[in-house]
Design a protein around this motif. Sequence first.
Motif, mmCIF file in Angstrom:
data_model
loop_
_atom_site.group_PDB
_atom_site.id
_atom_site.type_symbol
_atom_site.label_atom_id
_atom_site.label_comp_id
_atom_site.label_asym_id
_atom_site.label_seq_id
_atom_site.Cartn_x
_atom_site.Cartn_y
_atom_site.Cartn_z
ATOM 1 N N VAL A 117 109.583 55.964 14.350
ATOM 2 C CA VAL A 117 109.552 56.509 12.997
ATOM 3 C C VAL A 117 109.150 57.976 13.064
ATOM 4 C CG1 VAL A 117 108.543 56.296 10.684
ATOM 5 C CG2 VAL A 117 108.833 54.253 12.112
ATOM 6 N N LYS A 304 118.448 60.194 13.022
ATOM 7 C CA LYS A 304 118.983 58.901 12.550
ATOM 8 C C LYS A 304 119.945 58.310 13.573
ATOM 9 C CE LYS A 304 118.886 57.187 8.863
ATOM 10 N NZ LYS A 304 118.097 56.059 8.326
ATOM 11 N N GLU A 309 113.794 55.644 12.266
ATOM 12 C CA GLU A 309 113.648 55.567 10.827
ATOM 13 C C GLU A 309 112.931 56.821 10.343
ATOM 14 O OE1 GLU A 309 113.024 51.490 9.020
ATOM 15 O OE2 GLU A 309 112.124 51.170 11.013
ATOM 16 N N ASP A 335 120.088 59.174 1.345
ATOM 17 C CA ASP A 335 120.687 58.321 2.380
ATOM 18 C C ASP A 335 120.085 58.580 3.763
ATOM 19 O OD1 ASP A 335 122.296 57.379 0.378
ATOM 20 O OD2 ASP A 335 124.040 58.601 0.924
ATOM 21 N N ASP A 338 114.522 56.375 5.082
ATOM 22 C CA ASP A 338 114.277 54.944 4.930
ATOM 23 C C ASP A 338 113.121 54.656 3.974
ATOM 24 O OD1 ASP A 338 116.048 53.682 7.240
ATOM 25 O OD2 ASP A 338 115.117 55.493 8.037
ATOM 26 N N SER A 375 111.944 49.449 -0.076
ATOM 27 C CA SER A 375 113.401 49.529 0.039
ATOM 28 C C SER A 375 113.835 50.968 0.271
ATOM 29 C CB SER A 375 114.048 48.997 -1.239
ATOM 30 O OG SER A 375 115.424 49.323 -1.281
ATOM 31 N N PRO A 376 114.847 51.200 1.098
ATOM 32 C CA PRO A 376 115.340 52.568 1.308
ATOM 33 C C PRO A 376 116.022 53.143 0.069
ATOM 34 C CG PRO A 376 116.731 50.986 2.446
ATOM 35 C CD PRO A 376 115.535 50.227 1.969
ATOM 36 N N ASN A 377 116.336 52.303 -0.905
ATOM 37 C CA ASN A 377 117.011 52.783 -2.121
ATOM 38 C C ASN A 377 116.033 53.117 -3.237
ATOM 39 O OD1 ASN A 377 119.622 52.331 -0.973
ATOM 40 N ND2 ASN A 377 119.364 50.139 -1.373
ATOM 41 N N LYS A 392 106.163 47.556 6.127
ATOM 42 C CA LYS A 392 107.283 47.916 7.009
ATOM 43 C C LYS A 392 107.187 47.258 8.378
ATOM 44 C CE LYS A 392 110.232 50.249 6.385
ATOM 45 N NZ LYS A 392 111.579 49.910 5.874
#
Length: 590
Positions: A117, A304, A309, A335, A338, A375-377, A392
């Motif tokens: 990470v 990436k 991450e 995008d 994460d 969530s990544p979103n 995580k």
Amino acid sequence: MRCNSFAPCTVSLAVSLLLLQQVGWPCFVSPVTLRLHKRTSLAATAEQEASPLVPSPWSLPQHPTNQHVSSILESTERVIQRILSGEVDSILRPFASQKHVDEVHANTYVNMGTADVVGFDYDYTLVRYTPELLSKLYELAKAQLTSKFRYPPELLKDQHYDPSFAIRGLAVDLDNAWICKLTAGYRISTAFFGRKRMDQHQIRKMYRSTKGTGISTLNERMRRLRPLNDLFSMVEACLLADVVQWFTDKAIPFDPRGVVTDVVKAVGKVHTSQSLHSIVVKDLDRFIEPDPPNLLRKLLEQLKDAGKELMLASNSEFWYVDAGMKHMLGENWRDLFDVVVVSAGKPAFYTQSRPFRQVSQETGAIEFKPITELSPNAVYCDGSIEELLRLKGWDASSIIYLGDSLFADLVEARRLWGWTTGAIIPELRHELEVQSSPGWCRLRHSVHVLRRCLRLCQDAMCEDREGSARRYSEEDHAVLDALEQLTAGFQECSESFVNPNFGSVFRAARSFHTKPSFFARSLQRHVDFYTSSIVNLYQHSADARWYPHEKHVGITSELRQTHLLMNDLGKKLPDDSEVFTDLPVSSVIG
């Protein structure tokens, strides 16, 4: 003073003026400080003002009774004259070169390949601001003083932020409003009250122990001195100095403690009111440095692609971060990450156990549902490392985090959780560029020659004496005093190349010698690696390994032996001598 009988024993200010003329930097002198200007039309005026103070020609002292010492001094003088004239530039090793400016520098062994990470701060890390930002912060804080704290409306009416006054890593004395530079041992090397430089006698007197004799204790100094550790704090230092100077010039009585409190609150109010952020968002081209080669996006994509991450953890609110990231990376910047955490409240993010809250990306409103996964979103606020690692499933030892503020971003992450930390130090680039300049190099080499001369002279003073006769004579003391004073002048002059008031961010000059600054010591202690810009990482592999320089691990005697070994190997193996030369960049902190 012992050196009164020696004409060459001059004040360091006069020495500095002379040296600046010889290395080609225009200057002028005020009663309180030596100020340097790379680009100015004052050169002719400065020469006229300085001429009464400058000995012409300058020279080292002579010993009236010890011919061996005088011979050493004469030889030293010839060497320094040749160095300052540029005659021997071709054989002097530069302290830095352009290739070092954008390097990554390691305090410990760092292996990017073992990191799963990589996390980033936002301000001055993912985005770099133009000088306009600090100027605007200064104006808004000044307005706070007159509108909210009822300072006179005419306060600093025509005064603007001076980027040349302060540096990062200073401290403000809460009792007397002095702006101080600290050594690694938390002692004061330089201090200003307003725009007036305090001399060493005043500093020693101010920081005597409250219990009687000697220097004040570390606890006393830590109580009084409030660190100014990030780049925004340079505005705080400049505004405080300007307000104090304004009251002083107007002969208006004031309590320094109250002024310190008001200035700190005024600058803080600008941050918490979001007024500065609102102005930035309306004119991003003006306040954010451009990235024409898209190196930031390329770096993030490189990481990436290597299977890492990515996390963004910022103290700023989402609407502000979102605007800046869209400006830098485009509409789809999310995008690349994460985990996105805003309003993190660092360093409390590291020290407290707090739940995450989800942030609406449309309205910025805080949602109330419990967070059971990241969530990544989604975008989150508050939270803590403890919750982050739990949700995580990350291993703390496999996380690298980069930020610009040592104590807000990095110290607790490394100390409490074992993260590998990287500091973004924008001013490092300027310091290394200065170190690659001929004028600075000539002065620094001259300082080394003078220090060597001091050691040789002392050896010569004792070589034919035994027992009580080994004590120095009055003439010996006078020569050493003069040499130390001259060395201090050279030292002061070279530091002024970086900043005319406080010198290097990484060094603290005390008399004729330098020590690491408190900022440098903190950097060495709490940070694994550092560089001038986040995009410097792009020139390295995502699995890069960085190694600490030898000078970070040895005591003086060991460092000297290593230096001599490298020099000897370089002489014996001239075809491969580059391998054995000391890394010039090590002088930044040393």
